[in-house]
Design a protein around this motif. Sequence first.
Motif, PDB file in Angstrom:
ATOM      1  N   ILE A 126       0.748  -1.372  -0.061  1.00 18.90           N
ATOM      2  CA  ILE A 126      -0.116   0.002  -0.088  1.00 18.90           C
ATOM      3  C   ILE A 126       0.946   1.433   0.123  1.00 18.90           C
ATOM      4  CG2 ILE A 126      -0.348   0.386   2.348  1.00 18.90           C
ATOM      5  CD1 ILE A 126      -3.123   0.654  -0.163  1.00 18.90           C
ATOM      6  N   ALA A 127       2.330   1.215   0.220  1.00 18.12           N
ATOM      7  CA  ALA A 127       2.928   2.321   0.430  1.00 18.12           C
ATOM      8  C   ALA A 127       3.108   3.299  -0.774  1.00 18.12           C
ATOM      9  CB  ALA A 127       4.368   2.057   0.801  1.00 18.12           C
TER      10      ALA A 127
ATOM     11  N   VAL B  54       0.541   3.771  -2.992  1.00 16.05           N
ATOM     12  CA  VAL B  54      -0.657   4.181  -3.042  1.00 16.05           C
ATOM     13  C   VAL B  54      -0.917   5.510  -1.959  1.00 16.05           C
ATOM     14  CG1 VAL B  54      -3.209   3.710  -2.990  1.00 16.05           C
ATOM     15  CG2 VAL B  54      -1.395   1.862  -3.881  1.00 16.05           C
ATOM     16  N   GLU B  55      -0.241   5.191  -0.690  1.00 19.90           N
ATOM     17  CA  GLU B  55      -0.271   6.510   0.063  1.00 19.90           C
ATOM     18  C   GLU B  55       0.498   7.531  -0.550  1.00 19.90           C
ATOM     19  OE1 GLU B  55      -0.794   4.005   4.416  1.00 19.90           O
ATOM     20  OE2 GLU B  55       0.997   3.891   3.326  1.00 19.90           O
ATOM     21  N   GLU B  56       1.810   6.970  -0.845  1.00 16.36           N
ATOM     22  CA  GLU B  56       2.562   8.129  -1.237  1.00 16.36           C
ATOM     23  C   GLU B  56       1.811   9.099  -2.569  1.00 16.36           C
ATOM     24  OE1 GLU B  56       6.241   6.322  -2.320  1.00 16.36           O
ATOM     25  OE2 GLU B  56       6.608   5.748   0.005  1.00 16.36           O
TER      26      GLU B  56
ATOM     27  N   GLY C 290      -1.030  10.030  -2.799  1.00 20.47           N
ATOM     28  CA  GLY C 290      -1.755  10.978  -2.231  1.00 20.47           C
ATOM     29  C   GLY C 290      -3.410  10.410  -2.128  1.00 20.47           C
TER      30      GLY C 290
ATOM     31  N   ALA D 246      -5.351   9.078  -0.409  1.00 19.79           N
ATOM     32  CA  ALA D 246      -5.951   9.313   0.799  1.00 19.79           C
ATOM     33  C   ALA D 246      -6.506  10.910   0.863  1.00 19.79           C
ATOM     34  CB  ALA D 246      -5.022   9.134   1.926  1.00 19.79           C
TER      35      ALA D 246
ATOM     36  N   VAL E  43      -7.143  -0.195  -0.762  1.00 16.26           N
ATOM     37  CA  VAL E  43      -7.366   1.038  -1.474  1.00 16.26           C
ATOM     38  C   VAL E  43      -8.380   1.886  -0.679  1.00 16.26           C
ATOM     39  CG1 VAL E  43      -7.432   2.460  -3.515  1.00 16.26           C
ATOM     40  CG2 VAL E  43      -5.888   0.106  -3.269  1.00 16.26           C
TER      41      VAL E  43
ATOM     42  N   LEU F 157      -7.991   3.193   2.425  1.00 18.85           N
ATOM     43  CA  LEU F 157      -7.089   4.230   2.644  1.00 18.85           C
ATOM     44  C   LEU F 157      -7.877   5.368   2.198  1.00 18.85           C
ATOM     45  CD1 LEU F 157      -4.346   5.466   2.618  1.00 18.85           C
ATOM     46  CD2 LEU F 157      -4.206   4.969   0.151  1.00 18.85           C
TER      47      LEU F 157
ATOM     48  N   ALA G 283     -10.871   6.537   5.081  1.00 16.83           N
ATOM     49  CA  ALA G 283     -10.209   6.050   6.316  1.00 16.83           C
ATOM     50  C   ALA G 283     -11.573   6.404   7.618  1.00 16.83           C
ATOM     51  CB  ALA G 283      -8.985   6.932   6.621  1.00 16.83           C
TER      52      ALA G 283
END
Length: 234
Positions: free
Chosen positions: A22-23, A25-27, A29, A31, A65, A68, A71
């Motif tokens: 998931i990293a 996908v988080e990076e 943005g 979220a 996803v 994320l 949330a």
Amino acid sequence: MSAARDMLCDTARAVFAGASDIAPVEEAGFALLLIPEADGGFGGDWGDVDAVLQIAGVTVSDLPVAELILADADDGLRAAATVSLMAGAMGQALALSIEHVNMRQQFGRPLGKFQAVQQSLAAMACEVRAVDAAAAALAARLDAVGRDPSAADFEIAAAKLRANRAVGVVTAIAHQVHGAIGFTEEYDLHRVTIPLMRWRSAHGNDAYWAQRLGRHVAGLGGRGLWEAMTARGA
């Protein structure tokens, strides 16, 4: 956000293609997809969420996803997000099935030329398109009511139930037309059919949403149901 949706989808495909966890996908943005621009977010709508999650349902079905992006959401919005994941996965199962029967030869001609296979794929396509339409109608309703799940309860229940009921038909036909290859580790079909069976019971199974939808319709009554449906279409 329709003007930016194509770019958003291109970004999602590129990010998901290289994401083993998931990293990335988080990076990227994601979220921030539903955060207003004034608060430093993307300012997207539920149509954007639907588009991104349909891609996720195909390419990164094992990554959270939806969790994320949502949330702090309640179960109603999580169920709505699951419908989008399911719609994407079903579309991929149909695409793989069509590709396979057009390439696979039996008795000197492609499997797709046999009437029985065509009929099965037609039934599968009807289920896939129905779920896609339910996801689109749900997205439109959520955007119209400011993503208030209580105001979109009817659409959430109807879409999740429709998606749940389609899973059995879609997965059965997909594996039937693929034969043994559909169960192999190397082939992509199981990467969407296994998550589909998991998502069917996520955030409410068939019985849960059937009862919820039934109570909703019964509460409206015949005249009230008609008025509610026509008001939504206006």
